[in-house]
Design an enzyme around this catalytic site. Structure first.
Site, PDB file in Angstrom:
ATOM      1  N   GLY A   1      41.589  39.097  21.914  1.00 16.17           N
ATOM      2  CA  GLY A   1      42.060  40.438  21.572  1.00 16.17           C
ATOM      3  C   GLY A   1      43.576  40.423  21.525  1.00 16.17           C
ATOM      4  O   GLY A   1      44.220  40.082  22.518  1.00 16.17           O
TER       5      GLY A   1
ATOM      6  N   GLU B   1      43.136  43.157  37.952  1.00 18.82           N
ATOM      7  CA  GLU B   1      44.231  44.043  38.366  1.00 18.82           C
ATOM      8  C   GLU B   1      44.553  45.085  37.299  1.00 18.82           C
ATOM      9  O   GLU B   1      44.866  46.235  37.605  1.00 18.82           O
ATOM     10  CB  GLU B   1      45.472  43.193  38.670  1.00 18.82           C
ATOM     11  CG  GLU B   1      46.655  43.960  39.205  1.00 18.82           C
ATOM     12  CD  GLU B   1      46.371  44.609  40.552  1.00 18.82           C
ATOM     13  OE1 GLU B   1      46.099  45.822  40.553  1.00 18.82           O
ATOM     14  OE2 GLU B   1      46.415  43.908  41.587  1.00 18.82           O
TER      15      GLU B   1
ATOM     16  N   LYS C   1      37.434  53.722  36.917  1.00 21.39           N
ATOM     17  CA  LYS C   1      38.444  53.148  37.809  1.00 21.39           C
ATOM     18  C   LYS C   1      38.116  53.461  39.278  1.00 21.39           C
ATOM     19  O   LYS C   1      38.263  52.607  40.160  1.00 21.39           O
ATOM     20  CB  LYS C   1      39.826  53.682  37.450  1.00 21.39           C
ATOM     21  CG  LYS C   1      40.288  53.228  36.065  1.00 21.39           C
ATOM     22  CD  LYS C   1      41.474  54.052  35.586  1.00 21.39           C
ATOM     23  CE  LYS C   1      41.982  53.599  34.219  1.00 21.39           C
ATOM     24  NZ  LYS C   1      42.926  54.577  33.617  1.00 21.39           N
TER      25      LYS C   1
END
Lengths: 435, 435
Positions: free
Chosen positions: B10, B127, B203
């Site tokens: 990507g 992360e 998240k």
């Protein structure tokens, strides 16, 4: 696998806190590590009947403890730079990893100790040495490792921040708040380390080295305390939209590095300007992520123990790999890749300024002052003239744009020569902390 | 040692950003790692003539790339949960470490992917999946590892926070700001993921698992968006000393865990209440260190790349040790030590509330309302009655103390039965975020 074995040297606030934390959170910690941790020794002279020391060997012969075979990690929390130095060195030479909260020891002797640790293939971990429970060392050495760090600014002494917060909130005088801080146990009987910025300079030394990859250079930090700060200046700053904080600032410029600890005006809209009481915060400006801020308790048994034990848990992984390739370099950069970028002398640093003049109340004074500044190429951002006070003197406050300190020194010397200026110019640095 | 070799899958904003960061900060990164890093492959369909791809193999056959021998780490930044899932799985099965920014993929398929990674002795680093450039995953998995984490509250969607900030600062309507956010590129053409809280729920799922050591349970997150929030309620909150933020909250109670995303009143004195614009922040309450807060950019090429490359640098150390004992467990706790603590249903959660009633302007209404609340055992902290508006209706605002949601549901049903109540009760949760 056999347990990892710890010796805790010093059973004061921090050492006792670390021991209690390892015991209280033992189940949670075991769920994380998957490996047992065992405290085999404590080194202390004072009895601590409030602690559970079952099965732990106690001695006041610290040098003997660090030589024991059944010790993998030595936790040094005795403080000071003399005995601590000898004990840490002996531990390293006996192949023990070290965890320490001792910022003075590392800021003053870290270059030697880290070199020694590298030779003996062990690590000195020091998360607790800066900003207590905020994992700022790990953040800067690992979390921000992809970045080129440009500057950092930190409230890294809780006592000082408590005093400044009280002065602002309640209009109290420095001496008055200091006395209370001592009663509350926030400040030592000799408060010099805290209020004169020495403690902050120790911490800044460590932060700057891991930010820029430079040797520890405590002796080159420009350090100015908060003891001369007046409630009057705190109020004027407020009127102009600023808070005064005691900041440690490290900034990398092309020709050198600024390392400085001083009272600083910060725009009140900045998050770090709103960090109050004994709390600490570090703002880091990095080239990829931009500004990030880390906030929390900078001192106390629990927060410091949190950092000490986090270091232990990192070391448990290192010990389990039995491979020094797992180590993060002490100063974030490989020892042979440290830079010799010079630390700038104070008069070569650049900051904006808050200036307070005590002037006679007659026309023309302001014109004289501004023309001195103008000739020196110093731009003025704001002027605040207050009504006449005692003896008909008028306080005049000027905020300048950033200027080389040498130029400002000259300009102030000229201003103080003016007949209408009645007292030495008060100067406080100002940082906008723009990204 | 031979270089560590990367494939970037990507080349959009994040992938291109990671490539550029590795190139631009190459010297600084090499000083840190002491080991060369080489990008051997990029997987992309779109040409990116603005990037320097010299010596890097390009292909749009992602599955073939992750099978190549000269790849140690696969960076998955294609997004989505379908092709990304297949590619990540194939990478793992070929013994490659994976770095991903894909919160949706991990929140929905992480349990499977992490298990697979553990079987193949590789790591999935993520992360960048939460709070962009803020190293919150590292902080919680490592920096706070000595603590029992009690709760966390995060502003973890920048688009939503931008909209709320504009609504408050400028009194603008939700729809109006959303349109601007779309023009600025902060919000997608289909803004559902951001404004309805799905992105934040992804998240939060990750944060809660690494906070408490529980499997990922995205489907159990209570999720409420900000699209129904009115400028009126933002203003009333303000008058009462609160800001409204779109928070992800995870709280561990004895009998279960609350996982919820919803608009929330926060006292304006809290640092996190002053996190504005597209910025993110996470407040973590832990039993040793107390509250700590982490602030920074939650999105964008640079910040996300900062997190992706930090993960790469961790993996470089792991690869150098060739020993999986250096790994931090994916969900912070050992896979066999995850807890089966239940996630609470919405009506079993406890929060304080802001209630806005649209009442007829005659005496006795407030008495009826307060007696319903009183009978339900709900304590009132503040009442604000505004002057009569359109049609003679009176807005009445109540702030309650924390109450079980099931009780509040009952009370609201009763209040809405009152003849003098003209519209459904508006309810917004309130968190004091006390430590």
């Amino acid at each position: 696998m056999k347990p990892v074995r710890l010796a805790i040297l010093g059973l004061g606030t921090v050492g006792g806190g670390a021991l209690k934390l390892l015991q209280e959170n033992a189940a949670e910690i075991a769920r994380r590590t998957g490996r047992d941790i065992q405290i085999t020794h404590v080194g202390t002279r004072r009895p601590r009947p409030d602690l559970n020391l079952d099965g732990i060997a106690q001695s006041d012969d610290l040098l003997s403890i660090v030589r024991q075979d059944n010790v993998d990690i030595v936790i040094e929390v005795i403080g000071g730079t003399s005995q601590a130095h000898d004990v840490v060195l002996e531990a390293i030479r006996h192949g023990k990893h070290v965890v320490t909260a001792n910022k003075a020891l590392l800021a003053e002797h870290g270059n030697e100790l880290f070199r020694e640790a590298e030779q003996h293939n062990v690590q000195i971990a020091f998360e607790a040495a800066v900003a207590g429970g905020i994992p700022i060392i790990k953040v800067m050495r690992e979390g921000l490792a992809a970045n080129k760090i440009e500057w950092l600014a930190g409230i890294i002494n809780g006592t000082g921040n408590f005093i400044l917060t009280e002065m602002r909130d309640k209009g109290r005088a420095f001496e008055d708040v200091l006395k209370e801080a001592q009663q509350l146990g926030y400040a030592e009987a000799d408060p010099t380390f805290d209020v004169e910025g020495i403690d902050a300079a120790h911490k800044l030394t460590l932060l700057a080295s891991i930010a820029f990859g430079i040797p520890l250079q405590f002796e080159k930090v420009y350090t100015e305390g908060i003891s001369k700060l007046t409630a009057q200046d705190v109020n004027y700053a407020e009127e102009l939209g600023y808070r005064i904080k005691h900041l440690g600032v490290a900034r990398r410029l092309a020709h050198g590095i600024e390392l400085r600890v001083h009272p600083t005006l910060i725009p009140e809209s900045r998050l770090i300007a709103n960090v109050n009481g004994v709390k600490n915060a570090v703002l880091v400006q990095s080239n990829a992520v931009g500004p990030t801020l880390y906030y929390g308790a900078g001192a106390g048994a629990g927060p410091t123990a949190s950092a000490v034990v986090a270091d232990v848990l990192d070391l448990v992984r290192f010990i389990s790999t039995q491979n020094s390739a797992s180590y993060v370099p002490h100063l974030a950069f490989q020892p042979d890749a440290l830079a010799d970028t010079p630390i700038l002398a104070a008069d070569q640093m650049t900051t904006a300024y808050y200036l307070r003049l005590d002037a006679e109340d007659h026309p023309g004074v302001l014109a004289e002052v501004t023309s001195i500044l103008s000739r020196a190429g110093i731009n003025i951002d704001a002027i605040l003239q207050k009504p006449a006070q005692d003896q008909g003197h008028v306080p005049v406050i000027l905020l300048t744009q950033p200027v080389l300190e040498a130029k400002m020194n000259d300009a102030i010397a000229q201003i103080e020569q003016l007949a209408a200026i009645c007292a030495p110019v008060v100067r406080i640095r100002l940082e906008t902390l723009d990204s």
